[in-house]
Motif scaffolding. Structure first.
Motif, short mmCIF file in Angstrom:
data_model
loop_
_atom_site.label_atom_id
_atom_site.label_comp_id
_atom_site.label_asym_id
_atom_site.label_seq_id
_atom_site.Cartn_x
_atom_site.Cartn_y
_atom_site.Cartn_z
N SER A 239 0.49 -10.29 9.14
CA SER A 239 -0.47 -11.35 8.81
C SER A 239 -1.36 -11.69 10.00
O SER A 239 -2.53 -12.07 9.83
CB SER A 239 0.27 -12.60 8.34
N THR A 240 -0.81 -11.52 11.23
CA THR A 240 -1.61 -11.81 12.42
C THR A 240 -2.66 -10.75 12.68
O THR A 240 -3.54 -10.95 13.52
CB THR A 240 -0.69 -11.94 13.64
N VAL B 234 -3.98 -8.52 1.00
CA VAL B 234 -4.00 -7.28 1.79
C VAL B 234 -2.65 -7.07 2.46
O VAL B 234 -2.11 -5.96 2.50
CB VAL B 234 -5.14 -7.31 2.82
N VAL B 235 -2.06 -8.13 3.01
CA VAL B 235 -0.75 -8.01 3.66
C VAL B 235 0.31 -7.56 2.65
O VAL B 235 1.15 -6.69 2.94
CB VAL B 235 -0.34 -9.35 4.30
N SER C 188 -14.98 -10.13 -0.54
CA SER C 188 -14.20 -10.56 0.62
C SER C 188 -14.08 -9.38 1.56
O SER C 188 -13.45 -8.36 1.22
CB SER C 188 -12.80 -11.03 0.19
N VAL C 189 -14.71 -9.48 2.71
CA VAL C 189 -14.64 -8.41 3.70
C VAL C 189 -13.45 -8.69 4.62
O VAL C 189 -13.45 -9.66 5.37
CB VAL C 189 -15.95 -8.31 4.51
N VAL C 190 -12.43 -7.86 4.51
CA VAL C 190 -11.18 -8.06 5.24
C VAL C 190 -11.10 -7.05 6.38
O VAL C 190 -11.26 -5.84 6.16
CB VAL C 190 -9.97 -7.90 4.31
N GLN C 191 -10.87 -7.55 7.58
CA GLN C 191 -10.62 -6.67 8.73
C GLN C 191 -9.11 -6.61 8.94
O GLN C 191 -8.44 -7.65 9.01
CB GLN C 191 -11.32 -7.21 9.98
N PRO D 114 -1.04 -1.73 1.67
CA PRO D 114 -0.52 -1.02 2.85
C PRO D 114 -1.34 0.23 3.14
O PRO D 114 -2.08 0.72 2.26
CB PRO D 114 0.90 -0.66 2.44
N LEU D 115 -1.20 0.71 4.34
CA LEU D 115 -1.75 2.03 4.67
C LEU D 115 -0.71 3.05 4.23
O LEU D 115 0.41 3.08 4.77
CB LEU D 115 -2.01 2.13 6.18
N THR D 116 -1.05 3.85 3.24
CA THR D 116 -0.11 4.83 2.71
C THR D 116 -0.28 6.16 3.42
O THR D 116 -1.36 6.76 3.40
CB THR D 116 -0.30 5.01 1.20
#
Length: 805
Positions: free
Chosen positions: A773-774, A606-607, A525-528, A611-613
């Motif tokens: 999420s958006t 991902v949401v 799953s490629v998530v942007q 997170p970006l740590t």
């Protein structure tokens, strides 16, 4: 806190009185920032040069400064012989049994003697087991043996990687990097090549320059292929085949191929990549001392490796921000042959550049040698600290004096005759230090080292020291360190034919350069995703390729076990390797409906869980940048703390300097006044004695002026008493001023100690920036075929670029 444990101060020993040649109680504390202007240590065998060098490295590590050390002889590995308990059993494996035989004692008895000597020696210098324990806790210690198997291996192929942009954008730096790399490589082939005239050198230099200009790296195989079929048609204005005919190029290619194929060269291709940042800090950001032991190599191999290491150090240095604090230390023992006054070996140009430019980046270079003739003194004109011990001959002393005069450029307040007198008759462990940051040279004797000095450490001893350590190469095929394939993959059946995939399923292949592979299916799953935070001033977007195992059952995908696949989605291909075998595909992975559902699940995962740590140092407020690892941030935050600490100390010293100077001035005037009053009191006492004597004689023998003489004597006694009282008052004033000065100095030291205790005391804190999420989308959900190699024991290892088994 001990008197010598001061902020940014290296405890090297005690000052020696130049007249008596005896050690005083004054500690020699060397300012760490002075080392950014580099240092040189010169002293014959038995002078104590090794102890001074090890002591300097120990102090750097105590201050949190990492060290990269080159050890041609084997002495620096003694840094690992640190025994906090100072027990004879700790010393026993490292004592010389031949020494025990000569001393007519057993090895156990000799170990007990060494332990007692070290305990006594440390105590005499105000040190003990607790300081040794602190040293071991503050730093990581590693011994590398490039081209050998005794210590940790080093892969030199990293030396052919494209340099960072900072080097590529600097024409002089790039030229030095290319020349040093090629000269060292040709040296391994026994070719003494002139960079301007040698066809071999010109061709290989063009191959490297061409590849690096395109952002590509070369390994030995790529170099050999490039020699046979260069990627350019001309060299200068001449066709390649005219400049260097194909038949002769083939001979050069065969020489390199034979080198690559030789069993002895294989060790050069294994181990830690030649990455200076990794040699200076652990992945967790802990300072390291990385000792490059090269005693086992021949001259050509030494020159090859050291030239690569120095060029890699230059490349690392140019990626660092400027600073006036000491960021790291490069120590090179026994510099003979690597930095000669005549000739231009491949190690000399990068060393010259380091001595000229490293100061601006906080990298301190220290060179040590036994013989003054080993050094290019013109190249050492930028060296700020000279530490000179006992020399072999008068010619050596004359050469040092000449070099010292050139290096100081008129800054030295002492004449050549005075310096000559100080250098004459130096005892063991006594050195003359000339530091351009101080007003005049000073004699000092070195402190007792915390490390046990067992003599040169042999290969077998290095193997014992490093035997319990694994390869420190932290390279992983996954960003988060997870294995991209499930643990059950070794038991999945495989078949020669590719399974049939129904319509509606997107298939992709992870590219591989291997030919004999087995493909195993994963859900990709490629998530942007975009992470945005006004509070932390972050707004970054990226792609997360998540690979997950799929199982047949009520919960086909466990997203918590999904791993971030280190493969650029744009590099995925549509076909596999011919002749590959394939594992069976779980039924759930063959349902198009599941793929649509899994795309939504991936976005929610991902949401919620990706997170970006970021990391923040509460003490300094420094915040990590997106993509910066915890270890890299710890390194940066630690240095930022030391840098801020140095600035704070300078401000503190500047704040109190006028008060200290004023008290010192008052104390000086009071001492002068007391000296004058003591002289007056002595004169009054003499006059009184003479007057009283005259009066007594007159009384005994008669005379017209006997009464006057007696009165004068009595008056003189009163004056003498008054002068004595003045002396007492002056002494009291001096005592009071001395107490005020001591109290002020104690107050300054208390505030400095507080800075020392506070520096780096806070733990960094993680800060999670969660995506909305958006701001998350999933453009690709696919069945991904991941290539693996199967070993003889049935275990599988990843077969795509950047992956390791």
């Amino acid at each position: 806190m001990s008197d010598y444990e001061k902020l940014g101060a290296f405890y090297l020993g005690k000052v020696v009185d130049a007249g008596t040649k005896e050690a005083t109680d004054e500690l020699l504390l060397y300012d760490s920032t002075d080392l950014t202007t580099h240092a040189v240590i010169i002293g014959m065998t038995g002078s104590g040069k090794t102890g001074l060098g090890l002591g300097l490295i120990e102090e750097a590590l105590m201050d949190g400064v990492p060290v990269l050390a080159v050890d041609p002889k084997g002495d620096l590995a003694n840094l690992l012989l640190t025994f906090p308990d100072l027990a004879p059993a700790d010393f026993r494996p490292w004592v010389d049994e031949a020494e025990a035989t000569r001393a007519q004692v057993t090895p156990d008895e000799l170990a007990a003697q060494k332990a007692a000597a070290w305990q006594k020696g440390l105590a005499e210098w105000g040190q003990g087991g607790e300081r040794i324990r602190t040293l071991k806790e503050k730093a990581d210690f590693a011994v590398y043996t490039p081209g050998g198997s005794a210590g940790l291996p080093v892969s030199v192929l990293k030396g052919f990687d494209a340099p960072p942009p900072e080097v590529m954008d600097d024409a002089d730096a790039l030229r030095e990097r290319v020349q040093g790399t090629v000269t060292g490589l040709l040296g391994l082939l026994g070719i003494d090549a002139d960079p301007m005239r040698s066809r071999e050198h010109v061709l290989l230099s063009n191959l490297l320059s061409s590849a690096w200009a395109e952002g590509k790296s070369l390994d030995m195989g790529g170099m050999i292929a490039g020699i046979q079929s260069p990627p350019f048609a001309q060299i200068g204005v001449m066709p390649v085949d005219s400049f260097y005919p194909p038949k002769e190029r083939f001979e050069l290619a065969m020489s390199l191929n034979n080198l690559l194929a030789s069993p002895g060269f294989q060790i050069w291709t294994q181990g830690e990549p030649l990455d200076v940042g990794r040699f200076l800090f652990t992945p967790e950001g802990k300072p390291r001392v990385s000792i490059m032991s090269i005693a086992h190599l021949n001259d050509a191999e030494r020159m090859f490796f050291v030239s690569l290491l120095l060029n890699a150090t230059l490349a690392w240095m140019r990626t660092q921000p400027g600073t006036s604090s000491l960021r790291a230390m490069l120590y090179m023992d026994e510099i003979a042959g690597f930095f000669p006054p005549n000739g231009n070996p491949p190690t000399k140009p990068p060393m010259l550049t380091l001595l000229k430019q490293a100061r601006a980046f906080g990298l301190g270079v220290t060179l040590a040698t036994q013989n003054p003739v080993d050094l290019d003194y013109k190249g050492l004109s930028n060296t700020g600290t000279w530490m000179i011990g006992r020399l072999q001959t008068e010619n050596d002393k004359a050469r040092v004096l000449e070099a010292l005069e050139g290096a100081t450029s008129g800054q030295n307040p002492m004449t050549r005759t005075e310096l000559d007198a100080l250098l004459s008759g130096l005892g063991k462990r006594v050195f003359l230090m000339h530091n351009v940051h101080e007003s005049r040279p000073v004699l000092f004797t070195t402190r007792w080292t915390m490390s046990y000095l067992a003599g040169p450490i042999t290969g077998s001893q290095i193997k014992r020291l490093m035997g319990g350590r694994k390869d420190v190469d932290g390279g992983k095929s996954m960003v988060d360190g997870k294995t991209p394939a499930p643990s059950t993959i070794n038991h999945q059946p495989s078949a020669p034919a590719k399974p049939v995939i129904p319509p509606g399923i997107t298939e992709v292949y992870v590219p591989t350069s291997a030919t004999d592979v087995q493909y195993h299916p994963q859900l990709l799953s490629v998530v942007q995703v975009r992470y945005s935070s006004l509070k932390y001033k972050v707004d970054v977007a990226g792609t997360l390729p998540l690979a997950a195992e799929v199982a047949d059952g009520p919960i086909p995908v466990n997203w918590e076990e999904a791993a971030e696949l280190r493969v650029d989605p744009a590099a995925l291909v549509s076909e596999g390797v011919a002749g590959a075998s394939y594992a069976e595909v779980p039924a759930a992975l063959l349902s198009p409906k599941n793929h649509a559902k899994w795309g939504k699940e991936a976005a929610k995962f991902v949401v919620a869980s990706k997170p970006l740590t970021l990391w923040q140092d509460p003490a300094s407020g420094v915040l990590s940048t997106p993509g910066e690892s915890e270890g890299d941030f710890r390194t940066r935050a630690s240095f930022a703390g030391r840098e801020a600490r140095d600035v704070a100390v300078q401000k503190l010293r500047a704040k109190y300097a006028p008060k200290v100077a004023a008290l010192q001035d008052k104390l000086g005037r009071a001492q002068l006044k007391m000296s004058q009053q003591q002289s007056q009191a002595q004169q009054a006492q003499l006059q009184t004695a003479m007057s009283v004597g005259a009066g007594v004689l007159g009384a005994l023998f008669g005379g017209g002026r006997k009464t006057t003489a007696l009165r004068a004597g009595v008056s003189g006694v009163g004056r003498s008493m008054r002068e004595g009282q003045d002396v007492q008052i002056a002494q009291a004033d001096i005592a009071a001023l001395s107490r005020q000065l001591q109290e002020l100095e104690a107050q300054v030291q208390t505030e400095v100690d507080a800075l020392t205790l506070n520096a780096g005391s806070s733990e960094i804190q993680p800060l999670d920036v969660r995506a909305k999420s958006t701001d998350v989308s999933v453009p690709l959900v696919a069945l991904a075929w991941l290539p693996y190699r199967r070993a003889a024991n049935g275990m599988l290892s990843p077969a795509w670029e950047g992956a390791e088994g």
